[in-house]
Design an enzyme around this catalytic site. Sequence first.
Site, PDB file in Angstrom:
ATOM      1  N   HIS A  50      -1.080  11.076  -1.128  1.00  6.94           N
ATOM      2  CA  HIS A  50      -0.682  10.094  -2.136  1.00  6.94           C
ATOM      3  C   HIS A  50      -0.057  10.818  -3.325  1.00  6.94           C
ATOM      4  O   HIS A  50      -0.195  12.033  -3.477  1.00  6.94           O
ATOM      5  CB  HIS A  50      -1.904   9.313  -2.618  1.00  6.94           C
ATOM      6  CG  HIS A  50      -2.528   8.469  -1.564  1.00  6.94           C
ATOM      7  ND1 HIS A  50      -3.750   7.842  -1.719  1.00  6.94           N
ATOM      8  CD2 HIS A  50      -2.100   8.132  -0.312  1.00  6.94           C
ATOM      9  CE1 HIS A  50      -4.048   7.155  -0.637  1.00  6.94           C
ATOM     10  NE2 HIS A  50      -3.066   7.329   0.233  1.00  6.94           N
ATOM     11  N   SER A  79      -7.099   4.614  -1.769  1.00  9.04           N
ATOM     12  CA  SER A  79      -6.901   3.162  -1.730  1.00  9.04           C
ATOM     13  C   SER A  79      -8.171   2.358  -1.975  1.00  9.04           C
ATOM     14  O   SER A  79      -8.080   1.186  -2.350  1.00  9.04           O
ATOM     15  CB  SER A  79      -6.299   2.755  -0.380  1.00  9.04           C
ATOM     16  OG  SER A  79      -5.001   3.270  -0.230  1.00  9.04           O
ATOM     17  N   ASP A 125       0.850  -1.195   0.000  1.00  7.62           N
ATOM     18  CA  ASP A 125       0.000   0.000   0.000  1.00  7.62           C
ATOM     19  C   ASP A 125       0.885   1.244   0.000  1.00  7.62           C
ATOM     20  O   ASP A 125       1.656   1.480   0.929  1.00  7.62           O
ATOM     21  CB  ASP A 125      -0.899   0.003   1.228  1.00  7.62           C
ATOM     22  CG  ASP A 125      -2.051   0.984   1.105  1.00  7.62           C
ATOM     23  OD1 ASP A 125      -1.833   2.123   0.636  1.00  7.62           O
ATOM     24  OD2 ASP A 125      -3.191   0.621   1.462  1.00  7.62           O
ATOM     25  N   GLU A 128      -1.474  -7.882   1.953  1.00  6.72           N
ATOM     26  CA  GLU A 128      -1.236  -6.438   1.912  1.00  6.72           C
ATOM     27  C   GLU A 128      -0.258  -6.001   3.001  1.00  6.72           C
ATOM     28  O   GLU A 128      -0.462  -6.287   4.185  1.00  6.72           O
ATOM     29  CB  GLU A 128      -2.536  -5.658   2.108  1.00  6.72           C
ATOM     30  CG  GLU A 128      -2.324  -4.147   2.049  1.00  6.72           C
ATOM     31  CD  GLU A 128      -3.443  -3.329   2.675  1.00  6.72           C
ATOM     32  OE1 GLU A 128      -3.551  -2.136   2.320  1.00  6.72           O
ATOM     33  OE2 GLU A 128      -4.184  -3.858   3.531  1.00  6.72           O
ATOM     34  N   PHE A 176      -5.091  -9.054  15.372  1.00  2.00           N
ATOM     35  CA  PHE A 176      -3.961  -8.935  16.283  1.00  2.00           C
ATOM     36  C   PHE A 176      -3.790  -7.551  16.903  1.00  2.00           C
ATOM     37  O   PHE A 176      -2.821  -7.335  17.635  1.00  2.00           O
ATOM     38  CB  PHE A 176      -2.680  -9.350  15.551  1.00  2.00           C
ATOM     39  CG  PHE A 176      -2.745 -10.761  15.020  1.00  2.00           C
ATOM     40  CD1 PHE A 176      -2.705 -11.833  15.894  1.00  2.00           C
ATOM     41  CD2 PHE A 176      -2.881 -10.998  13.664  1.00  2.00           C
ATOM     42  CE1 PHE A 176      -2.776 -13.140  15.420  1.00  2.00           C
ATOM     43  CE2 PHE A 176      -2.952 -12.297  13.179  1.00  2.00           C
ATOM     44  CZ  PHE A 176      -2.908 -13.375  14.057  1.00  2.00           C
ATOM     45  N   ASP A 219       2.009   2.673   3.607  1.00  2.00           N
ATOM     46  CA  ASP A 219       1.221   3.874   3.335  1.00  2.00           C
ATOM     47  C   ASP A 219       1.172   4.798   4.544  1.00  2.00           C
ATOM     48  O   ASP A 219       1.389   6.014   4.435  1.00  2.00           O
ATOM     49  CB  ASP A 219      -0.187   3.444   2.932  1.00  2.00           C
ATOM     50  CG  ASP A 219      -1.135   4.603   2.735  1.00  2.00           C
ATOM     51  OD1 ASP A 219      -0.995   5.321   1.734  1.00  2.00           O
ATOM     52  OD2 ASP A 219      -2.037   4.785   3.582  1.00  2.00           O
ATOM     53  N   HIS A 235       2.497   8.684   5.039  1.00  2.00           N
ATOM     54  CA  HIS A 235       1.603   9.779   5.440  1.00  2.00           C
ATOM     55  C   HIS A 235       2.196  10.602   6.585  1.00  2.00           C
ATOM     56  O   HIS A 235       1.925  11.799   6.694  1.00  2.00           O
ATOM     57  CB  HIS A 235       0.232   9.237   5.843  1.00  2.00           C
ATOM     58  CG  HIS A 235      -0.667   8.913   4.695  1.00  2.00           C
ATOM     59  ND1 HIS A 235      -0.939   9.810   3.683  1.00  2.00           N
ATOM     60  CD2 HIS A 235      -1.373   7.784   4.395  1.00  2.00           C
ATOM     61  CE1 HIS A 235      -1.768   9.248   2.807  1.00  2.00           C
ATOM     62  NE2 HIS A 235      -2.049   8.031   3.215  1.00  2.00           N
ATOM     63  N   THR A 259      -8.173  -1.547   1.334  1.00  2.00           N
ATOM     64  CA  THR A 259      -7.702  -2.592   0.423  1.00  2.00           C
ATOM     65  C   THR A 259      -8.346  -3.943   0.696  1.00  2.00           C
ATOM     66  O   THR A 259      -8.949  -4.539  -0.215  1.00  2.00           O
ATOM     67  CB  THR A 259      -6.170  -2.696   0.467  1.00  2.00           C
ATOM     68  OG1 THR A 259      -5.601  -1.457   0.032  1.00  2.00           O
ATOM     69  CG2 THR A 259      -5.671  -3.821  -0.434  1.00  2.00           C
ATOM     70  N   ASP A 274      -1.055   0.036  -4.867  1.00  2.00           N
ATOM     71  CA  ASP A 274      -2.311   0.684  -5.235  1.00  2.00           C
ATOM     72  C   ASP A 274      -2.076   2.107  -5.737  1.00  2.00           C
ATOM     73  O   ASP A 274      -2.774   2.583  -6.630  1.00  2.00           O
ATOM     74  CB  ASP A 274      -3.301   0.682  -4.065  1.00  2.00           C
ATOM     75  CG  ASP A 274      -2.672   1.101  -2.740  1.00  2.00           C
ATOM     76  OD1 ASP A 274      -1.445   1.348  -2.690  1.00  2.00           O
ATOM     77  OD2 ASP A 274      -3.414   1.165  -1.747  1.00  2.00           O
TER      78      ASP A 274
END
Length: 503
Positions: free
Chosen positions: A441, A99, A49, A314, A272, A319, A323, A162, A360
């Site tokens: 992005h 995404s 991602d 993924e 988790f 990602d 950010h 995703t 993506d």
Amino acid sequence: MAAAMNCKNAVDRPAEYWFQEAQLTLQNALKQEKLNTNVARNLIIFLGDGMSLPTVTAARILKGQNNGQPGEEGFLSWETFPHFGLSKTYNTDAQVPDSAGTATAFLCGAKTKSGVVGLDDNALYGSCATAAGNEVESILKLGRNAGKSVGIVTTARLTHATPSAAYAHTPARGWECDWDVWPPGERDCKDIAVQFLENFDIQVALGGGREKFLKNSQTDPEEGTGERSDNRDLTEEWVAARSQLGTAKYVWEKTGFDAIDPANVDYLLGLFNPSHMEYHTHPDIAGEPTLAEMTQKAIQILQKNPYGFVLLVEAGRIDHSHHSTRAGRALYDTLALDEAVTMAQSETDSQETLTVVTADHSHTMAIAGYPARGNPILGKSGEAGTDQLPYTTLIYANGPGGEETMDSYILLGDRPDVTNVDTAGDSYRQQAIVPKSSETHGGDDVGIWANGPLSHLFHSTHEQHYIMHVMAYAACIDVDKAHCSPKKKFGSVAEMLRDLRFK
């Protein structure tokens, strides 16, 4: 972090070295003339991602430097795959995508709007009334319809953009649990967690996001409470429903995960973390499996099906690292994906498994300056700007690093001086040009790397939704089956009964 290398000793090579390296690469390329045109029994799509091409390059260098090499000459696992293309990532309403729209493209085979999951472009963002009749099915659903086992592995919430495109249809990616569906007038739409429970039979699902499955009156085993306001514990409901079909287990920490014997489990749900799983370099309160460990366990469970499997994996936190303009975290989570791909290749046969690695969308991180060969990729570029201050090799166009830069200008009249700063530290934010609370992005193309049956169909610059259609074609679960081999003949009554169990 590896120290700066001695360039002369590390990288000076005569022309013969480069000629030999090129000839070896050429000979390996010539071997690819014999294409793998088998039907793909298994499909695996690995999704980094936000894994832009600069992210791949920087992670490759970091991998080499962590192994005591200059770094630039190495490869990530998927960079050795025989076939490669580029993916155009725009959404139907956005030049720079999100995404949800991109996941719908590469998993469901149709481009759509930003923020929309599993629906085509006729749907309107946030409008439940426009969802019905505009659903598009994912490659996982097509695989399940064909009798294959299916699974999802992610380091993000299982209900995040995703993974949700693999099973859900919603006009707003944020509707992850019932409380998230807003305004209340839109609550005719089922939330994403409920759709995970109800939509179709996913045998393995591993990731984060417990809070979206637990009641808001339930205490989470690690911290906080659940978020559901409908008094439903979807983990209990999932186990109860799947136990009617086979042996079903739910785990929430690494000890329970490690105790799972794939030979004796048919269905596995692992959540988790209350929200996203931790970054690869961060410890978890109760312990978490790595992306490679989850990938291995998923494959070992799914591959028991003689009809094969479809698996989405993924690396979701690349990602999130970008950010926050923390490039180091992004690179280490990319290396976690590298380990997962290596694991998958060791657990499967490339003659019958099509493996695709892609992203993506990109991010705004760039590799800049004129650092010497072997210079630490998370270090300084080796030169200064016209303000006489050093800067890092990795830098962003916008994001929180820009806010810190702006604050420094306001207080000190200059950019932050990183001369004595550990820029390889886990919490370091790379500087950015435009101040923003969250980096955006990017709109540039991303890579598609492929290995296995019909992987040569990735060969140029492609529209992103093309990825799903190649995978479906390769596995003969698409509408076009003219290229497919005759149906399997059973070798014995026992084999026939075993196979029918999965249909």
